[in-house]
Design a protein around this motif. Structure first.
Motif, mmCIF file in Angstrom:
data_model
loop_
_atom_site.group_PDB
_atom_site.id
_atom_site.type_symbol
_atom_site.label_atom_id
_atom_site.label_comp_id
_atom_site.label_asym_id
_atom_site.label_seq_id
_atom_site.Cartn_x
_atom_site.Cartn_y
_atom_site.Cartn_z
ATOM 1 N N ASP A 87 -11.537 86.655 52.847
ATOM 2 C CA ASP A 87 -12.180 87.250 54.015
ATOM 3 C C ASP A 87 -13.678 87.224 53.757
ATOM 4 O O ASP A 87 -14.200 88.019 52.981
ATOM 5 C CB ASP A 87 -11.692 88.685 54.224
ATOM 6 C CG ASP A 87 -12.082 89.217 55.600
ATOM 7 O OD1 ASP A 87 -11.418 88.844 56.579
ATOM 8 O OD2 ASP A 87 -13.045 89.991 55.685
ATOM 9 N N LYS A 131 -8.734 85.426 63.328
ATOM 10 C CA LYS A 131 -9.460 85.243 62.079
ATOM 11 C C LYS A 131 -10.533 84.168 62.219
ATOM 12 O O LYS A 131 -10.299 83.101 62.800
ATOM 13 C CB LYS A 131 -8.487 84.864 60.958
ATOM 14 C CG LYS A 131 -9.135 84.843 59.579
ATOM 15 C CD LYS A 131 -8.110 84.711 58.484
ATOM 16 C CE LYS A 131 -8.753 84.658 57.111
ATOM 17 N NZ LYS A 131 -9.546 85.858 56.809
ATOM 18 N N TYR A 157 -10.090 95.648 63.361
ATOM 19 C CA TYR A 157 -10.903 94.956 62.355
ATOM 20 C C TYR A 157 -11.892 95.898 61.664
ATOM 21 O O TYR A 157 -12.506 95.538 60.657
ATOM 22 C CB TYR A 157 -11.619 93.751 62.968
ATOM 23 C CG TYR A 157 -12.817 94.076 63.831
ATOM 24 C CD1 TYR A 157 -14.114 94.009 63.328
ATOM 25 C CD2 TYR A 157 -12.666 94.447 65.171
ATOM 26 C CE1 TYR A 157 -15.214 94.296 64.120
ATOM 27 C CE2 TYR A 157 -13.749 94.738 65.967
ATOM 28 C CZ TYR A 157 -15.020 94.656 65.433
ATOM 29 O OH TYR A 157 -16.114 94.952 66.221
ATOM 30 N N GLY A 172 -11.515 89.350 61.516
ATOM 31 C CA GLY A 172 -10.378 89.033 62.372
ATOM 32 C C GLY A 172 -9.073 88.911 61.592
ATOM 33 O O GLY A 172 -9.023 89.137 60.379
ATOM 34 N N PHE A 173 -8.013 88.536 62.322
ATOM 35 C CA PHE A 173 -6.667 88.466 61.742
ATOM 36 C C PHE A 173 -5.948 87.229 62.257
ATOM 37 O O PHE A 173 -6.150 86.816 63.401
ATOM 38 C CB PHE A 173 -5.836 89.694 62.148
ATOM 39 C CG PHE A 173 -6.491 91.013 61.842
ATOM 40 C CD1 PHE A 173 -6.369 91.585 60.588
ATOM 41 C CD2 PHE A 173 -7.241 91.674 62.811
ATOM 42 C CE1 PHE A 173 -6.969 92.809 60.302
ATOM 43 C CE2 PHE A 173 -7.843 92.895 62.538
ATOM 44 C CZ PHE A 173 -7.711 93.454 61.275
ATOM 45 N N TRP A 201 -12.923 93.550 58.479
ATOM 46 C CA TRP A 201 -12.190 92.289 58.471
ATOM 47 C C TRP A 201 -12.899 91.270 59.366
ATOM 48 O O TRP A 201 -13.491 91.628 60.380
ATOM 49 C CB TRP A 201 -10.778 92.485 59.009
ATOM 50 C CG TRP A 201 -9.919 93.427 58.232
ATOM 51 C CD1 TRP A 201 -10.055 94.783 58.117
ATOM 52 C CD2 TRP A 201 -8.759 93.082 57.472
ATOM 53 N NE1 TRP A 201 -9.047 95.300 57.333
ATOM 54 C CE2 TRP A 201 -8.235 94.284 56.925
ATOM 55 C CE3 TRP A 201 -8.096 91.883 57.209
ATOM 56 C CZ2 TRP A 201 -7.089 94.308 56.129
ATOM 57 C CZ3 TRP A 201 -6.964 91.911 56.415
ATOM 58 C CH2 TRP A 201 -6.473 93.110 55.887
ATOM 59 N N GLY A 231 -17.571 95.933 61.040
ATOM 60 C CA GLY A 231 -16.194 95.556 60.735
ATOM 61 C C GLY A 231 -15.924 95.389 59.260
ATOM 62 O O GLY A 231 -16.821 95.083 58.471
ATOM 63 N N LYS A 283 -20.663 90.497 61.584
ATOM 64 C CA LYS A 283 -20.659 91.891 61.150
ATOM 65 C C LYS A 283 -22.008 92.563 61.394
ATOM 66 O O LYS A 283 -22.086 93.781 61.532
ATOM 67 C CB LYS A 283 -20.288 91.995 59.670
ATOM 68 C CG LYS A 283 -18.839 91.667 59.366
ATOM 69 C CD LYS A 283 -18.526 91.864 57.890
ATOM 70 C CE LYS A 283 -17.064 91.569 57.584
ATOM 71 N NZ LYS A 283 -16.737 91.764 56.156
ATOM 72 N N ASP A 292 -7.591 92.149 69.414
ATOM 73 C CA ASP A 292 -8.523 92.041 68.288
ATOM 74 C C ASP A 292 -8.872 90.580 68.042
ATOM 75 O O ASP A 292 -8.287 89.676 68.644
ATOM 76 C CB ASP A 292 -7.946 92.678 67.027
ATOM 77 C CG ASP A 292 -9.025 93.411 66.235
ATOM 78 O OD1 ASP A 292 -9.986 92.749 65.795
ATOM 79 O OD2 ASP A 292 -8.917 94.639 66.069
#
Length: 303
Positions: free
Chosen positions: A61, A249, A220, A265-266, A263, A261, A256, A246
C-alpha cells in the motif's frame, strides 16, 4: 512436504510471537519493529519464513508493505489453533497492548487531518469526485428503510439529502468533533435526526438498531476495516442493507495530501472477502470513474 515447512516456521518463539500479533492486527514492518523491539532485518527474515510457509499474507500500500495472518485456505485452521494455544501468554498480551498503541497513533494522524480539513472537506472531495455524486447511488436503495445510519457522516451531506423524506429516522456517526460541528451547521434541527461521536470500529449504537447503514468514502480512513464491517453487521437488523462506496485500489500516494486516508483504496476481492467472512450476502457491485484517474466502487450487501 508443505506441512514440514509450516512446522519449521512455527518452531521459533519469535515467529510464534509475530504470528500471534498479526492474527489480531495488520501491521507494516516499522510498526512490528516498534512492538517487538527487534532490528528490522531480523523481523523481515522471520516474516519471510512465515510468508513462504503460507501462514502470513502481505499487501503493498503505497511505500509500505502490510502483513497479517492468512485468513483463508487450508492453513487457516492451523493458524487459529496456534493462536488459541498462545492467547494466555503474559508476554504476548503485552505485545498486543503495545500494538494497540500503534493503532492509536494511526488514528490520531487521521484525526489531525480531519481537524484541519473539516471546514473545507466538501471542496476537497470535489477535487477527486468532480461532478460525480455518490449520494445518488445510495438513494434508490434507501426508499424502504425507516432507520438509516450514515457511518462516517462527515459534514452531513448525505443526511441533508435524506432529511424530511417519509419521516425516516437518521443517525449520523463520526469520529471527528470538527466534522460533526460542520454537520450541525449544515443540518436543521429535527426530532428525526441524531448525531453521535464515535469510532466505526466501536460504533456508539445498539445491536440491530437500524435497517440500513451506509459508508461513503469512509473505509479508506479506517485502520481496521474488517472490524468496522463487523460493527455494521452488529447494528443492522436481520435483512438490513449495507451500502458502501469507496476507492478502488490505486497507487497515487499524493491523493492522501488532498483527502487523507490510511489505505490507497481496496480491491474488490478485499472488500468482498471482508463482507463474506462477516456474514453479509453481497448483492451488487458497480464501479464509477472519477477525477485524478481514480475509481469509486459501490457495494450493496444484505445481512
Amino acid at each position: 512436504m508443505e506441512i514440514i515447512k509450516q512446522f519449521k516456521a512455527l518452531s521459533d518463539p519469535t515467529r510464534l510471537r509475530l504470528l500471534f500479533i498479526l492474527e489480531h492486527f495488520e501491521l507494516n514492518v516499522n510498526e512490528i519493529v516498534s512492538v517487538v523491539n527487534m532490528v528490522q532485518s531480523g523481523v523481515s527474515r522471520h516474516l519471510k519464513i512465515l510468508l513462504e510457509a503460507g501462514l502470513l499474507v502481505s499487501r503493498k500500500d503505497g511505500s509500505f508493505i502490510y502483513y497479517a495472518t492468512n485468513k483463508n485456505g487450508d492453513n487457516r485452521k492451523l493458524v487459529a489453533l496456534i493462536c488459541r494455544q498462545l492467547k494466555n501468554d503474559p508476554g504476548l498480551q503485552e505485545d498486543i497492548a503495545r500494538t494497540k498503541q500503534c493503532i492509536v497513533l494511526r488514528k490520531n494522524r487521521s484525526r489531525r487531518f480531519f481537524k484541519a480539513a473539516a471546514p473545507r472537506w466538501d471542496r476537497l472531495k470535489r477535487k477527486v469526485l468532480g461532478d460525480f455524486n455518490p449520494n445518488a447511488v445510495f438513494e434508490p436503495h434507501l426508499r424502504d428503510a425507516s432507520i438509516i445510519a450514515d457511518l462516517g457522516c462527515g459534514t452531513g451531506e448525505m443526511l441533508a439529502t435524506l432529511l424530511g423524506r417519509d419521516e425516516k429516522r437518521l443517525i449520523g456517526v463520526d469520529v471527528s468533533p470538527e466534522m460533526l460541528e460542520q454537520a450541525r451547521l449544515r443540518l436543521p434541527e429535527s426530532r428525526n435526526l441524531e448525531l453521535r461521536i464515535g469510532e466505526l470500529e466501536h460504533l456508539p449504537m445498539c445491536e440491530q438498531e437500524v435497517d440500513a447503514a451506509l459508508m461513503s468514502m469512509v473505509l479508506y480512513h479506517v485502520s481496521e476495516p474488517e472490524r468496522a464491517i463487523r460493527e455494521v453487521y452488529r447494528v443492522l437488523s436481520p435483512g438490513g442493507l449495507f451500502l458502501l462506496v469507496d476507492f478502488l485500489k490505486h497507487n497515487q500516494e499524493q491523493i492522501k495530501n488532498i483527502i487523507g486516508g490510511v489505505w490507497l483504496g481496496f480491491t474488490r476481492q478485499q472488500i468482498s472477502g471482508w463482507l463474506d467472512r462477516t456474514g453479509f450476502n453481497l448483492k451488487h457491485i458497480e464501479s464509477y470513474p472519477v477525477e485524478k484517474k481514480l475509481t469509486l466502487t459501490f457495494y450493496l450487501a444484505q445481512k
